[in-house]
Design a protein around this motif. Sequence first.
Motif, short mmCIF file in Angstrom:
data_model
loop_
_atom_site.label_atom_id
_atom_site.label_comp_id
_atom_site.label_asym_id
_atom_site.label_seq_id
_atom_site.Cartn_x
_atom_site.Cartn_y
_atom_site.Cartn_z
N LEU A 119 42.39 41.17 63.13
CA LEU A 119 41.74 41.24 61.92
C LEU A 119 41.04 42.72 62.16
CD1 LEU A 119 39.79 37.95 61.64
CD2 LEU A 119 41.39 38.48 60.74
N GLU A 120 40.38 43.37 62.45
CA GLU A 120 39.67 45.02 62.22
C GLU A 120 40.96 45.38 62.42
OE1 GLU A 120 36.86 47.30 63.06
OE2 GLU A 120 36.73 45.12 62.88
N THR A 121 42.42 46.09 62.68
CA THR A 121 43.31 46.59 62.47
C THR A 121 44.21 47.11 61.39
OG1 THR A 121 44.52 45.91 64.08
CG2 THR A 121 43.23 46.76 64.73
N GLY A 122 44.35 45.35 60.86
CA GLY A 122 45.24 44.89 60.09
C GLY A 122 46.91 45.24 60.58
N ASP B 35 45.47 36.79 54.23
CA ASP B 35 44.55 36.04 53.43
C ASP B 35 42.80 36.51 53.88
OD1 ASP B 35 45.76 34.37 55.32
OD2 ASP B 35 44.43 32.65 54.03
N LEU B 36 43.14 36.67 55.15
CA LEU B 36 42.12 36.60 55.57
C LEU B 36 41.68 38.06 56.00
CD1 LEU B 36 43.35 33.77 59.00
CD2 LEU B 36 41.54 33.54 56.35
N VAL C 233 37.42 33.97 62.02
CA VAL C 233 38.27 34.23 63.50
C VAL C 233 38.70 32.62 64.38
CG1 VAL C 233 37.51 34.61 65.77
CG2 VAL C 233 36.77 36.24 64.41
N GLN C 234 38.04 31.63 63.99
CA GLN C 234 39.05 30.46 64.28
C GLN C 234 40.26 30.67 63.93
OE1 GLN C 234 38.03 28.61 67.44
NE2 GLN C 234 40.14 28.22 67.25
#
Length: 256
Positions: free
Chosen positions: A149-152, A194-195, A205-206
């Motif tokens: 999620l931080e880096t994509g 989408d997140l 995150v979950q």
Amino acid sequence: MTVRKLQQKRGWAWSIAVAIVKPALLATTRHEWEGGERIPERGGCILVMNHISHVDPFTAAHIVYDHGRIPRYLAKSGLFRNKALGAFLRAAGQIPVERLTRNAVGAYDAAVAAVRAGECVVVYPEGTITRDPDLWPMTGKSGAARIALETGCPVIPVGQWGAQQLLAPYAKKPDLVPRKLIRMKVGEPVDLADLLTEPRTPQVVQQATDRIMDAITSLVEDVRGGQAPPERYDMRKHGDRRTGDPHRHEIGEDPA
């Protein structure tokens, strides 16, 4: 199976490791790999897979290396305390994790930096060898999801089976004869698009973690030819030790 030529410089540590480990694996294992072309040829990515044996980082490195990438692992910091081994691991680009401490966040930062630098980082989202009685994937920890999620970056799931025949979980001695069949299937990237724009809440995150574990479990079902339990094993619910041999009376945990 298409074997890709390594595009990056491997350095002295990987030159030594390949010269020793690859012949040993070829002498003791056979392999059936499917979908290896889905491992990106270049650019930062995360490979996520189930954990069934202390030897499976070597069998995982085999498929990653033979598809043109050098894997970077999150390795427990205790391995780095030996001066010679620590120098070797650092030269090989491995990332120390200080488990059970707040310093574990440093491993997350290092993994994010490695991905952004174009590296292929291998993560075991379960955090330790599965405690499921039949070695199915357990519930996952959040580290892989948070890095993604931080880096994509692409998150590439891998289901594997067979390494536990070579070295059973927490066994002291390998079973080298006859050669063991290692099956691995590489899946399509886990869809987290989408997140990526959502606030980084525990719920988001979950969701990402659950999608990653769903993808891995589906691939393990394919390579095993069976069906996973409807509910994944959760060490917290069973009161298990969170690091090391579950049959030893110690306390610890792997970082999220």
